[in-house]
Design a protein around this motif. Structure first.
Motif, short mmCIF file in Angstrom:
data_model
loop_
_atom_site.label_atom_id
_atom_site.label_comp_id
_atom_site.label_asym_id
_atom_site.label_seq_id
_atom_site.Cartn_x
_atom_site.Cartn_y
_atom_site.Cartn_z
N ALA A 46 49.26 8.69 67.41
CA ALA A 46 48.98 9.90 68.19
C ALA A 46 48.52 9.53 69.59
O ALA A 46 48.94 10.13 70.59
CB ALA A 46 47.93 10.75 67.48
N ALA A 47 47.65 8.52 69.71
CA ALA A 47 47.10 8.12 71.00
C ALA A 47 48.18 7.58 71.92
O ALA A 47 48.18 7.86 73.13
CB ALA A 47 45.99 7.09 70.81
N ARG A 48 49.13 6.81 71.39
CA ARG A 48 50.21 6.27 72.22
C ARG A 48 51.04 7.39 72.83
O ARG A 48 51.34 7.38 74.03
CB ARG A 48 51.12 5.37 71.39
CG ARG A 48 50.56 4.00 71.15
CD ARG A 48 51.45 3.12 70.30
NE ARG A 48 52.88 3.37 70.41
CZ ARG A 48 53.77 2.93 69.56
NH1 ARG A 48 53.41 2.21 68.52
NH2 ARG A 48 55.04 3.18 69.73
N ILE A 49 51.44 8.35 72.01
CA ILE A 49 52.29 9.42 72.50
C ILE A 49 51.52 10.31 73.48
O ILE A 49 52.02 10.65 74.55
CB ILE A 49 52.84 10.25 71.32
CG1 ILE A 49 53.88 9.40 70.58
CG2 ILE A 49 53.45 11.56 71.80
CD1 ILE A 49 54.40 9.99 69.32
N LEU A 50 50.30 10.67 73.13
CA LEU A 50 49.56 11.57 74.01
C LEU A 50 49.12 10.89 75.30
O LEU A 50 48.96 11.56 76.32
CB LEU A 50 48.39 12.18 73.26
CG LEU A 50 48.87 13.25 72.26
CD1 LEU A 50 47.77 13.65 71.30
CD2 LEU A 50 49.40 14.45 72.98
N ALA A 51 48.97 9.57 75.29
CA ALA A 51 48.67 8.87 76.54
C ALA A 51 49.81 9.04 77.54
O ALA A 51 49.58 9.26 78.73
CB ALA A 51 48.40 7.39 76.27
N GLY A 68 44.43 7.05 85.13
CA GLY A 68 43.19 7.61 84.60
C GLY A 68 43.44 8.61 83.50
O GLY A 68 42.77 8.59 82.45
N TYR A 69 44.41 9.48 83.70
CA TYR A 69 44.75 10.47 82.68
C TYR A 69 45.26 9.78 81.41
O TYR A 69 44.93 10.19 80.30
CB TYR A 69 45.82 11.43 83.20
CG TYR A 69 45.29 12.64 83.93
CD1 TYR A 69 44.34 12.51 84.95
CD2 TYR A 69 45.75 13.91 83.63
CE1 TYR A 69 43.88 13.62 85.64
CE2 TYR A 69 45.29 15.03 84.32
CZ TYR A 69 44.36 14.87 85.31
OH TYR A 69 43.90 15.97 85.98
N ALA A 70 46.09 8.76 81.56
CA ALA A 70 46.62 8.05 80.39
C ALA A 70 45.50 7.40 79.60
O ALA A 70 45.45 7.51 78.37
CB ALA A 70 47.65 7.00 80.82
N LEU A 71 44.60 6.71 80.29
CA LEU A 71 43.47 6.08 79.60
C LEU A 71 42.60 7.12 78.92
O LEU A 71 42.22 6.98 77.76
CB LEU A 71 42.65 5.26 80.60
CG LEU A 71 41.43 4.54 80.01
CD1 LEU A 71 41.86 3.55 78.94
CD2 LEU A 71 40.64 3.84 81.10
N PHE A 115 44.47 8.58 75.92
CA PHE A 115 44.53 7.62 74.82
C PHE A 115 43.20 7.60 74.07
O PHE A 115 43.14 7.73 72.85
CB PHE A 115 44.87 6.23 75.36
CG PHE A 115 45.05 5.20 74.30
CD1 PHE A 115 46.26 5.07 73.65
CD2 PHE A 115 44.01 4.35 73.94
CE1 PHE A 115 46.44 4.11 72.66
CE2 PHE A 115 44.17 3.40 72.95
CZ PHE A 115 45.40 3.28 72.31
N LEU A 116 42.10 7.43 74.82
CA LEU A 116 40.78 7.34 74.20
C LEU A 116 40.37 8.66 73.54
O LEU A 116 39.82 8.67 72.43
CB LEU A 116 39.73 6.90 75.22
CG LEU A 116 39.92 5.49 75.78
CD1 LEU A 116 38.91 5.22 76.88
CD2 LEU A 116 39.82 4.45 74.67
N LEU A 117 40.64 9.78 74.21
CA LEU A 117 40.30 11.08 73.65
C LEU A 117 41.07 11.34 72.36
O LEU A 117 40.51 11.84 71.39
CB LEU A 117 40.59 12.18 74.67
CG LEU A 117 40.27 13.60 74.22
CD1 LEU A 117 38.77 13.78 74.03
CD2 LEU A 117 40.80 14.61 75.23
N THR A 118 42.35 10.97 72.33
CA THR A 118 43.15 11.19 71.14
C THR A 118 42.70 10.29 70.00
O THR A 118 42.65 10.73 68.84
CB THR A 118 44.64 10.98 71.44
OG1 THR A 118 45.01 11.82 72.53
CG2 THR A 118 45.51 11.28 70.24
N LEU A 119 42.37 9.03 70.30
CA LEU A 119 41.83 8.15 69.26
C LEU A 119 40.58 8.77 68.64
O LEU A 119 40.44 8.84 67.42
CB LEU A 119 41.47 6.78 69.84
CG LEU A 119 42.56 5.74 69.96
CD1 LEU A 119 42.00 4.48 70.61
CD2 LEU A 119 43.18 5.42 68.62
#
Length: 195
Positions: A17-22, A56-59, A62-66
């Protein structure tokens, strides 16, 4: 023969999920960064907003989705997960959890649903946002009440359409968000699984 069954999502794969949402967050950051960059370009200055924002948005995404997937998995273990009803081929019996992936989102259906939700939620927000303007300028107040829901609805539809298209492309290349579901019940009352 198909049947209608209710499913419960019991687990989300945090890394998938984190990879795709990043990537989706990075695309949003690219758009925001582009618009944030315009004032620098108007002053003939070279800015880096169109680079900094996507990273910044990608990081952040990624962290928010994790974190969100981890929290969801913990809550779903204790309280049960999100439930939905779907048509499935054949009868539904009490089976073990099914691990699956979301590989394709119906773009138009998702966009229509999100547009409707944005409209429903933006009307009260527009009414609240217009309160300060009623004493000063009723034209601005009415503009807020009418244009805010319209803008949210139209842009909600368009952005969801684009995001679903991007998601489908990513899912085809790197795999979709993985999660586990368990059948909870079927429409005829058979196939009730213990969660």
């Amino acid at each position: 023969m198909s049947s209608i069954a209710t499913f419960r999502m019991t687990h989300v794969s945090p890394l998938k999920a984190a990879r795709i949402l990043a990537v989706l967050w990075a695309l949003s950051g690219l758009v925001v960064g582009f618009f944030a960059q315009i004032p620098d370009w108007m002053r003939d200055a070279m800015g880096w907003m169109f680079v900094i924002y996507p990273l910044g948005y990608a990081l952040f995404g990624f962290l928010l989705t994790l974190w969100t997937a981890w929290c969801y998995n913990g809550i779903a273990r204790r309280l049960g997960g999100i439930e939905w009803t779907a048509r499935v081929p054949g009868p539904v019996g009490a089976v073990q959890p099914i691990r699956t992936a979301l590989l394709d989102i119906s773009k138009l259906q998702a966009a229509k649903l999100m547009a409707a939700l944005y409209l429903i939620f933006s009307v009260p927000a527009a009414l609240l946002a217009s309160i300060p303007y009623w004493a000063e300028d009723s034209t601005l107040a009415w503009s807020t009440v009418l244009l805010l829901p319209l803008g949210y609805t139209v842009f909600g539809f368009l952005f969801t359409l684009v995001e679903a298209w991007v998601y489908n492309g990513l899912a085809a290349r790197i795999g979709g968000i993985e999660f586990e579901v368990v059948p909870v019940a079927s429409a005829d009352g058979a196939g009730i699984a213990q969660a």
